[in-house]
Design an enzyme around this catalytic site. Structure first.
Site, mmCIF file in Angstrom:
data_model
loop_
_atom_site.group_PDB
_atom_site.id
_atom_site.type_symbol
_atom_site.label_atom_id
_atom_site.label_comp_id
_atom_site.label_asym_id
_atom_site.label_seq_id
_atom_site.Cartn_x
_atom_site.Cartn_y
_atom_site.Cartn_z
ATOM 1 N N GLU A 65 0.855 -1.194 0.000
ATOM 2 C CA GLU A 65 0.000 0.000 0.000
ATOM 3 C C GLU A 65 0.882 1.232 0.000
ATOM 4 O O GLU A 65 2.051 1.158 0.358
ATOM 5 C CB GLU A 65 -0.847 0.027 1.289
ATOM 6 N N LYS A 73 2.231 4.560 1.645
ATOM 7 C CA LYS A 73 2.342 5.077 3.005
ATOM 8 C C LYS A 73 1.982 6.558 2.945
ATOM 9 O O LYS A 73 2.763 7.385 2.495
ATOM 10 C CB LYS A 73 3.752 4.867 3.547
ATOM 11 N N ASP A 80 1.288 10.264 3.957
ATOM 12 C CA ASP A 80 1.938 11.147 4.925
ATOM 13 C C ASP A 80 0.877 12.044 5.551
ATOM 14 O O ASP A 80 0.576 13.121 5.048
ATOM 15 C CB ASP A 80 2.997 11.980 4.204
ATOM 16 N N TYR A 117 -6.735 1.913 6.315
ATOM 17 C CA TYR A 117 -5.936 0.749 5.930
ATOM 18 C C TYR A 117 -5.951 -0.395 6.936
ATOM 19 O O TYR A 117 -5.365 -1.431 6.686
ATOM 20 C CB TYR A 117 -4.489 1.160 5.655
ATOM 21 N N LYS A 131 10.700 3.013 2.822
ATOM 22 C CA LYS A 131 10.698 4.460 2.692
ATOM 23 C C LYS A 131 11.264 4.907 1.340
ATOM 24 O O LYS A 131 12.270 4.363 0.875
ATOM 25 C CB LYS A 131 11.552 5.099 3.822
ATOM 26 N N CYS A 191 23.975 39.245 18.879
ATOM 27 C CA CYS A 191 22.698 38.713 18.399
ATOM 28 C C CYS A 191 22.155 39.583 17.271
ATOM 29 O O CYS A 191 22.043 40.798 17.431
ATOM 30 C CB CYS A 191 21.701 38.666 19.558
ATOM 31 N N CYS A 234 18.896 41.594 18.680
ATOM 32 C CA CYS A 234 18.864 42.590 19.751
ATOM 33 C C CYS A 234 20.237 43.181 20.025
ATOM 34 O O CYS A 234 20.376 44.067 20.860
ATOM 35 C CB CYS A 234 18.311 41.970 21.031
ATOM 36 N N CYS A 291 21.965 33.694 22.419
ATOM 37 C CA CYS A 291 21.861 35.097 22.773
ATOM 38 C C CYS A 291 21.652 35.161 24.284
ATOM 39 O O CYS A 291 20.762 34.511 24.818
ATOM 40 C CB CYS A 291 20.684 35.741 22.047
ATOM 41 N N CYS A 309 15.619 39.510 24.802
ATOM 42 C CA CYS A 309 15.761 39.556 23.340
ATOM 43 C C CYS A 309 14.388 39.384 22.674
ATOM 44 O O CYS A 309 13.690 38.402 22.928
ATOM 45 C CB CYS A 309 16.700 38.442 22.878
#
Ligand code: IVH
Length: 671
Positions: free
Chosen positions: A114, A116, A118, A225, A310, A404, A407, A422, A427
């Protein structure tokens, strides 16, 4: 007269559900939109005049009122399993060999292959042929009640085409077609809300809507399924039976004999992957005969009779336009590659994560480079490699900024750690991310990033607890917020003051603490503090919990335990926690009816191998149902559950005359 009306209402319902079935399940409509609308209008009017004619499975009831007990935990009749993975032909051949060996066969095995899908795994319960409940997979043992939301999905039959007596539980995948996914993201982008990374997240978002009307607005569909409670000799009979009962079954399934045929099936599906119109991340291979499935059994929660094959990750080549550091909720700076837009497996990718500085150095990626990017499963796109033959004169290597980018605060880096953070607690990027995470977890619809940026920039909100103090005056003063939209957002924020505890715990943004951990913690806290605990008590309990104590909770490991205990003790979080504690009320998870449970007051001993769950999970189940467990058999033992390989404990139980059952019988008791 009423008999006539009743008959007419029944006729209309049948005609509408038939049209739904033809359109949504068979993809073969027989009546036009106008005719459908006319039938629906007539039924709505009839039911409005005669409310006694409304039935729970009337098509008018697909969008009902929001439930009072939304997302209440639901225990599954049989665990919802996950699958082992195969990534290439050899692994499929090895799976096939293992199956043959375990079954003691020399001939080829019949499989069903079958797609798969998602999406989001759901369980649909039908009692005497009528839809009664839908739940998410959750941790496999228990999920959340999403009945009102799933009822809005027209491909889900409210009544089966044939009355099946008793209870059946049908499993499938709720998904959002690629077109609907892209439309959703376009709309979100226009409203300044964050876009979903993939169709599965978008489907999960739609299913977890507080208001089922919002779920109904998305074009969700479903493919089923598997099922518990239907007696069939094979998986292919099951798929046919499900289709006949009115369910949507993906038509691409095939029977395949032997590993070579399975591999050929997967190759064909891979070739058409981008044209299917819905996300597919592989194929599922199942031993066809149910008797063989039963003989093969399970290891932990994974069947030995099925495997997910997969598909390879989807990849494409593009150019890095820039590399920037992105500041996350916890202040960690993540290098992100800004790319020339490229299509990867059905969606357009503009950015890809580079994870951390070590990875940037390992890849030696620089602005201007040609790179290979990939999307694998649900992860955000990533840069896999720099493709040779890029620019001759390369840009300089990238480095973490010393300050950063949001900030200007100092960037810290602890010796031996990968992360750069940071250091400024105020921030705005950190706060913004944190707010975004909070509203997402607390399900505050409409509080998108455009809204959050405004309330932050105007200084109205500095941490998530401040959201609850926003007044109508403050909200109507925001740009582009008229009376009505201000009232809407105000109402949604106020409605979020009462929430299941797990949801609140997720919303806090404790490192390493997502849904699963939060649900486990919430259960434990309910046991510790009782059903009426306040949020202040919850926070106190967590502040006083040492890592060892947390680690003793099944499902919580050492790393997570120490993260949780550090976070709740962190002085920087105390003001926020105190503020939140007086603004939000937790709904404690229901303790399972322990007094009435099948093991109430009984002592149970497990011996031998369990096939469908681990020993720990079985013991936890007994305790949750009011029983005690022990490692040894004595006169005090009430019940022994014996699996294959049971030895002395079983002998002792027999000698003492203690009742002994097998795992099948145990399953029947825990249902
Ligand atoms: S069978 C043994 N069939 O994949 C039964 N699962 O990792 C296990 N999925 O949680 C599931 N399409 O959400 C099965 N045709 C299919 C599927 C499928 C998608 C998902 C499902 C499951 C996960 C398994």
């Amino acid at each position: 007269m009423t008999a006539n009306l009743r008959r007419r209402a029944a006729e209309l319902r049948t005609a509408i559900e038939k049209a739904n079935y033809q359109y949504h399940v068979l993809d073969a409509p027989t009546i036009g939109d106008e005719q459908y609308d006319a039938l629906m209008r007539e039924l709505i009017e009839l039911e409005a005049k005669h409310p006694e004619l409304v039935t729970p499975d009337s098509p008018t009831q697909r969008v009902g009122a929001p439930p009072s007990e939304r997302f209440r935990p639901v225990r599954h009749v049989a665990p919802m399993l996950s699958l082992g993975n195969a990534f290439n032909e050899e692994e499929i051949r090895a799976f096939d060999q293992r199956v043959k060996k375990l079954l003691g066969r020399t001939g080829e095995i019949d499989y069903v292959c079958e797609l798969k899908i998602d999406g989001l795994a759901v369980n649909l319960t039908y009692v005497d042929g009528r839809f009664t409940e839908a739940a998410t997979r959750g941790d496999g043992t228990a999920g959340e009640d999403i009945t009102p939301n799933v009822r809005t999905i027209k491909a889900v039959p409210l009544a089966l085409r044939e009355k099946v007596p008793g209870r059946i539980d049908v499993r499938g995948e709720v998904y959002l077609p690629v077109k609907a996914f892209e439309a959703t993201n376009r709309e979100r982008a226009e409203r300044g809300e964050p876009v979903f990374a993939n169709p599965r997240n978008a489907a999960a978002g739609a299913v977890r809507q507080v208001d089922p009307r919002k779920t109904a607005e998305r074009d969700l569909s479903i493919y089923v399924y598997s099922a518990a409670g239907l007696e069939v000799p094979t998986q292919h009979d099951l798929l046919e039976r499900l289709r006949d009962l009115g369910f949507r079954v993906n038509p691409k399934w095939r029977r395949a004999t032997g590993a070579t045929a399975v591999i050929a099936y997967a190759a064909e599906r891979l070739a058409e992957r981008d044209d299917l119109g819905y996300g597919v991340d592989g194929v599922v291979v199942k031993v066809d005969r149910v008797a063989d499935q039963e003989r093969l059994g399970y290891v932990a929660r994974t069947p030995r009779w099925a495997i997910a094959y997969k598909f390879p990750a989807e990849q494409a080549t593009t150019t890095v336009e820039d590399i920037k550091a992105y500041v996350g909720r916890t202040g960690v700076l993540t290098p992100v590659a800004w790319l020339a837009p490229v299509r990867v497996g059905g969606t357009t990718v503009r950015r890809a994560t580079l994870h951390n500085l070590d990875e940037v150095r390992r890849l030696d990626v620089r602005a201007g480079d040609r790179v290979l990017v990939q999307r694998a499963g649900d992860v955000i796109p990533e840069v896999v490699a720099v493709v040779a033959g890029g620019r001759k004169k390369r840009a300089r290597g990238w480095d973490m900024p010393a300050r950063c980018p949001e900030c200007g605060g100092e960037v810290e880096h602890k010796e031996g750690e990968v992360a750069y953070r940071c250091a400024n607690p105020a921030c705005p990027a950190k706060q913004g991310q944190r707010l975004g995470h909070f509203v997402g977890a607390m399900d505050i619809e409409g509080a998108g990033s455009a809204f959050l940026t405004q309330v932050q920039e105007k200084g109205l909100v500095s941490d998530p607890a401040d959201l609850f103090d926003l007044t109508m005056d403050q909200l109507t003063a925001l740009d582009r917020y008229a009376e009505r939209s201000a009232a809407n957002i105000h109402e949604r924020i106020q409605a979020a003051r009462e929430q299941p505890l797990a949801r609140i715990l997720v919303a806090l943004g404790v490192p390493n603490t997502g849904w699963t951990t939060s649900e486990v913690l919430a259960e434990w806290l309910a046991g510790e503090l009782g059903p009426k605990a306040t949020l202040a008590q919850v926070f106190d309990r967590l502040r006083s919990a040492a890592p060892d104590e947390l680690q003793a909770i099944p499902g919580i490991g050492p790393v997570v335990a120490s993260r949780i205990s550090e976070w709740f003790a962190d002085p920087a979080e105390q003001a926020f926690l105190d503020k939140l504690a007086v603004r939000v009320r937790p709904v404690m998870p229901e303790r399972r009816a322990a007094e009435a449970g099948p093991f109430a007051g009984k002592t149970v001993v497990f011996t031998g191998t369990l096939e469908r769950r681990s020993r720990e999970a079985a013991e936890e189940l007994v305790r949750s149902l009011g029983g005690k467990t022990s490692g040894s058999v004595s006169r005090k033992t009430d019940l022994v559950v014996a699996g294959p390989g049971a030895g002395t404990k079983l002998e002792k139980a027999n000698a003492l005359g203690v009742k002994v059952i097998d795992e099948d019988e145990f399953d029947r008791l825990v249902r």
